[in-house]
Write a protein that holds these residues in place. Sequence first.
Motif, PDB file in Angstrom:
ATOM      1  N   VAL A  85      -6.560   0.498   2.191  1.00 51.65           N
ATOM      2  CA  VAL A  85      -5.423   0.361   1.264  1.00 51.65           C
ATOM      3  C   VAL A  85      -4.081   0.257   2.001  1.00 51.65           C
ATOM      4  CG1 VAL A  85      -4.221   1.468  -0.679  1.00 51.65           C
ATOM      5  CG2 VAL A  85      -6.694   1.773  -0.425  1.00 51.65           C
ATOM      6  N   MET A 118       2.217  10.657  -3.273  1.00 48.38           N
ATOM      7  CA  MET A 118       1.703  12.024  -3.427  1.00 48.38           C
ATOM      8  C   MET A 118       2.682  12.991  -2.768  1.00 48.38           C
ATOM      9  SD  MET A 118      -1.700  11.779  -0.893  1.00 48.38           S
ATOM     10  CE  MET A 118      -2.855  11.057  -1.997  1.00 48.38           C
ATOM     11  N   ASN A 127       4.426   9.527  12.916  1.00 47.59           N
ATOM     12  CA  ASN A 127       4.230  10.979  12.827  1.00 47.59           C
ATOM     13  C   ASN A 127       5.410  11.790  13.345  1.00 47.59           C
ATOM     14  OD1 ASN A 127       1.813  11.226  11.427  1.00 47.59           O
ATOM     15  ND2 ASN A 127       0.666  10.543  13.216  1.00 47.59           N
ATOM     16  N   HIS A 134      -2.782   2.266  15.761  1.00 46.11           N
ATOM     17  CA  HIS A 134      -2.759   3.428  14.865  1.00 46.11           C
ATOM     18  C   HIS A 134      -2.804   3.000  13.397  1.00 46.11           C
ATOM     19  CE1 HIS A 134      -0.365   7.117  13.266  1.00 46.11           C
ATOM     20  NE2 HIS A 134      -1.662   7.318  13.148  1.00 46.11           N
ATOM     21  N   PHE A 169      -3.664   3.893   9.145  1.00 40.61           N
ATOM     22  CA  PHE A 169      -3.259   4.910   8.168  1.00 40.61           C
ATOM     23  C   PHE A 169      -4.332   5.047   7.096  1.00 40.61           C
ATOM     24  CE2 PHE A 169       0.168   3.573  10.630  1.00 40.61           C
ATOM     25  CZ  PHE A 169       0.910   4.716  10.832  1.00 40.61           C
ATOM     26  N   ASN A 170      -4.463   6.237   6.597  1.00 38.60           N
ATOM     27  CA  ASN A 170      -5.545   6.605   5.682  1.00 38.60           C
ATOM     28  C   ASN A 170      -5.100   6.494   4.220  1.00 38.60           C
ATOM     29  OD1 ASN A 170      -7.949   7.754   4.802  1.00 38.60           O
ATOM     30  ND2 ASN A 170      -7.246   9.845   5.134  1.00 38.60           N
ATOM     31  N   PRO A 171      -5.835   5.863   3.335  1.00 36.74           N
ATOM     32  CA  PRO A 171      -7.098   5.153   3.542  1.00 36.74           C
ATOM     33  C   PRO A 171      -6.889   3.753   4.135  1.00 36.74           C
ATOM     34  CG  PRO A 171      -6.534   5.290   1.170  1.00 36.74           C
ATOM     35  CD  PRO A 171      -5.428   5.945   1.906  1.00 36.74           C
ATOM     36  N   LYS A 183     -14.072  -7.807  -7.426  1.00 37.19           N
ATOM     37  CA  LYS A 183     -13.288  -8.318  -6.293  1.00 37.19           C
ATOM     38  C   LYS A 183     -14.176  -8.999  -5.257  1.00 37.19           C
ATOM     39  CE  LYS A 183      -9.272  -5.437  -6.803  1.00 37.19           C
ATOM     40  NZ  LYS A 183      -8.337  -4.512  -6.228  1.00 37.19           N
ATOM     41  N   LYS A 228     -15.574  -3.934  -9.568  1.00 36.18           N
ATOM     42  CA  LYS A 228     -14.246  -4.380 -10.014  1.00 36.18           C
ATOM     43  C   LYS A 228     -14.151  -5.896 -10.063  1.00 36.18           C
ATOM     44  CE  LYS A 228     -11.774  -0.683  -7.627  1.00 36.18           C
ATOM     45  NZ  LYS A 228     -10.985  -0.534  -6.397  1.00 36.18           N
ATOM     46  N   SER A 263      -3.220   9.431  16.787  1.00 33.71           N
ATOM     47  CA  SER A 263      -1.995   9.557  16.011  1.00 33.71           C
ATOM     48  C   SER A 263      -0.910  10.283  16.791  1.00 33.71           C
ATOM     49  CB  SER A 263      -2.283  10.297  14.707  1.00 33.71           C
ATOM     50  OG  SER A 263      -3.124  11.394  14.937  1.00 33.71           O
TER      51      SER A 263
HETATM   52  N1  3HC Z   1     -10.889   3.918   0.475  1.00 31.23           N
HETATM   53  C1  3HC Z   1     -10.750   2.693  -0.065  1.00 31.23           C
HETATM   54  N2  3HC Z   1      -9.967   2.438  -1.134  1.00 31.23           N
HETATM   55  C2  3HC Z   1      -9.356   3.478  -1.716  1.00 31.23           C
HETATM   56  C3  3HC Z   1      -9.467   4.789  -1.232  1.00 31.23           C
HETATM   57  C4  3HC Z   1     -10.290   4.986  -0.068  1.00 31.23           C
HETATM   58  N3  3HC Z   1     -10.446   6.178   0.504  1.00 31.23           N
HETATM   59  N4  3HC Z   1      -8.727   5.606  -1.995  1.00 31.23           N
HETATM   60  C5  3HC Z   1      -8.173   4.833  -2.954  1.00 31.23           C
HETATM   61  N5  3HC Z   1      -8.548   3.562  -2.781  1.00 31.23           N
HETATM   62  C6  3HC Z   1      -8.141   2.384  -3.595  1.00 31.23           C
HETATM   63  C7  3HC Z   1      -8.684   2.475  -4.999  1.00 31.23           C
HETATM   64  O1  3HC Z   1      -9.990   1.958  -5.044  1.00 31.23           O
HETATM   65  C8  3HC Z   1      -7.693   1.615  -5.768  1.00 31.23           C
HETATM   66  O2  3HC Z   1      -7.994   0.252  -5.556  1.00 31.23           O
HETATM   67  P1  3HC Z   1      -7.717  -0.866  -6.714  1.00 31.23           P
HETATM   68  O3  3HC Z   1      -6.232  -0.962  -6.834  1.00 31.23           O
HETATM   69  O4  3HC Z   1      -8.362  -2.081  -6.145  1.00 31.23           O
HETATM   70  O5  3HC Z   1      -8.402  -0.353  -7.952  1.00 31.23           O
HETATM   71  C9  3HC Z   1      -6.358   1.905  -5.052  1.00 31.23           C
HETATM   72  O6  3HC Z   1      -6.716   2.410  -3.732  1.00 31.23           O
HETATM   73  C10 3HC Z   1      -5.541   2.939  -5.771  1.00 31.23           C
HETATM   74  O7  3HC Z   1      -6.318   4.108  -5.933  1.00 31.23           O
HETATM   75  P2  3HC Z   1      -6.200   5.115  -7.160  1.00 31.23           P
HETATM   76  O8  3HC Z   1      -5.743   4.364  -8.382  1.00 31.23           O
HETATM   77  O9  3HC Z   1      -7.454   5.904  -7.248  1.00 31.23           O
HETATM   78  O10 3HC Z   1      -5.128   6.200  -6.746  1.00 31.23           O
HETATM   79  P3  3HC Z   1      -3.601   6.067  -6.367  1.00 31.23           P
HETATM   80  O11 3HC Z   1      -2.904   4.971  -7.082  1.00 31.23           O
HETATM   81  O12 3HC Z   1      -3.098   7.447  -6.474  1.00 31.23           O
HETATM   82  O13 3HC Z   1      -3.628   5.660  -4.820  1.00 31.23           O
HETATM   83  C11 3HC Z   1      -3.514   6.321  -2.557  1.00 31.23           C
HETATM   84  C12 3HC Z   1      -4.284   6.433  -3.879  1.00 31.23           C
HETATM   85  C13 3HC Z   1      -3.509   4.866  -2.081  1.00 31.23           C
HETATM   86  C14 3HC Z   1      -4.248   7.181  -1.543  1.00 31.23           C
HETATM   87  C15 3HC Z   1      -2.038   6.785  -2.808  1.00 31.23           C
HETATM   88  O14 3HC Z   1      -2.059   8.070  -3.378  1.00 31.23           O
HETATM   89  C16 3HC Z   1      -1.204   6.834  -1.530  1.00 31.23           C
HETATM   90  O15 3HC Z   1      -0.663   5.825  -1.109  1.00 31.23           O
HETATM   91  N6  3HC Z   1      -1.045   8.039  -0.928  1.00 31.23           N
HETATM   92  C17 3HC Z   1      -0.334   8.222   0.308  1.00 31.23           C
HETATM   93  C18 3HC Z   1      -1.215   7.833   1.444  1.00 31.23           C
HETATM   94  C19 3HC Z   1      -0.547   8.009   2.774  1.00 31.23           C
HETATM   95  O16 3HC Z   1       0.598   8.370   2.915  1.00 31.23           O
HETATM   96  N7  3HC Z   1      -1.332   7.721   3.826  1.00 31.23           N
HETATM   97  C20 3HC Z   1      -0.884   7.880   5.174  1.00 31.23           C
HETATM   98  C21 3HC Z   1      -1.323   9.214   5.698  1.00 31.23           C
HETATM   99  S1  3HC Z   1      -0.719   9.475   7.323  1.00 31.23           S
HETATM  100  C22 3HC Z   1      -1.864   8.790   8.310  1.00 31.23           C
HETATM  101  O17 3HC Z   1      -2.919   8.342   7.909  1.00 31.23           O
HETATM  102  C23 3HC Z   1      -1.516   8.779   9.743  1.00 31.23           C
HETATM  103  C24 3HC Z   1      -2.164   9.860  10.506  1.00 31.23           C
HETATM  104  O18 3HC Z   1      -1.847   9.697  11.851  1.00 31.23           O
HETATM  105  C25 3HC Z   1      -1.840  11.257  10.066  1.00 31.23           C
END
Ligand code: 3HC
Length: 314
Positions: free
Chosen positions: A170, A249, A213, A163, A165-167, A71, A69, A136
């Motif tokens: 990001v 999502m 959570n 704590h 957050f996944n990913p 970056k 990319k 968590s």
């Molecule tokens: N690792 C690194 N980077 C990632 C990635 C990963 N696993 N998944 C996506 N990315 C990056 C992509 O490379 C992209 O980067 P760029 O802008 O530099 O090109 C950017 O994230 C956006 O990815 P996409 O365009 O493929 O997809 P989306 O726009 O749909 O974004 C998402 C993906 C960031 C995962 C988004 O869907 C999102 O925010 N989802 C909600 C995530 C969430 O709520 N997480 C918290 C979960 S709860 C938790 O973790 C706590 C625990 O205790 C349960």
Amino acid sequence: PRSVPHSARSLTTSVDRVAVIGAGQMGIGIAYVASKTAGVDVLISDRSASQLSKGLHFVDTLLGKEVKKGKLSNGEADQVRSRIRGARENGLEGGEFADVDLAIEAVSESLPVKQAIFSSLATHLPPHAILASNTSSISLSTLAASAVSQSGENRASQVVGFHFFNPVPVMKLVELIPALQTDPTVLATAREFAERMGKTVTQSADTPGFISNRLLMPFINEAILALEAGVGSKEDIDTTLKLGMNHPMGPLTLADFIGLDTCLSIMEVLQRETGDCKYRPAVLLGRMVSAGYLGKKSGRGFYNYDATPVPPPP
Ligand code: 3HC
């Protein structure tokens, strides 16, 4: 055994070397950001050698994408990678952790497993180090109580909740959770390091599920209850939240993404520790976990992620 009060010990206020325990999706993400954004050396360990090499391979994949990319330059990517090292031993023994300033535990949500790791960290980390957990939902005060070294040194005041957050690369948040025992210096150093990792910090009391959570899991569980009750299809439930509320999502997709086993274990902690029936996990959630449908990581959850085509019926 001798017990050294924390006031007699000098605690780290700067972090140069980090250890991450657990090379799953969270541990690898933490190691990656610690090296890439905070610029520190990272030692990562996992009890499974194959999980560790899979995790390190994922770091290469992430770096490859950043280079593609534009970056990161190839040279920058090499530097980020060179700061991350897999531990030679499966455990914490062997002296590899003797110069670590901050260890972040990121293994699965099992209290006995985490307690054993905290006791081992208390034994093998230098006296000034911070012992953090990416839990968590498990109580930090409980984990801190297990941070006692083999020679009886009590490190409870050096434990803090960290704590992510996944990913991890990001998501911009780190939730910081002091145990009842946490020293204010440890809390301040942990906050500063999270900020060096480019994260915004919120602080939560050590209560079940913390802020994140306590709010997120009942929401996901409610979506599963709605599916069970036939209120809507999984697609309609997800699309309603995605387009109607601008969530990135839908809740069922998010549950698959987090891992249904993790969702279930957090609901169980909320229910057990509060005694409040509003946190009862949906029966369907338990059944999915029993079936091995754990979400994206197992290839199947509420949705199918397995690339293998389903064979046609005979
Ligand atoms: N690792 C690194 N980077 C990632 C990635 C990963 N696993 N998944 C996506 N990315 C990056 C992509 O490379 C992209 O980067 P760029 O802008 O530099 O090109 C950017 O994230 C956006 O990815 P996409 O365009 O493929 O997809 P989306 O726009 O749909 O974004 C998402 C993906 C960031 C995962 C988004 O869907 C999102 O925010 N989802 C909600 C995530 C969430 O709520 N997480 C918290 C979960 S709860 C938790 O973790 C706590 C625990 O205790 C349960």
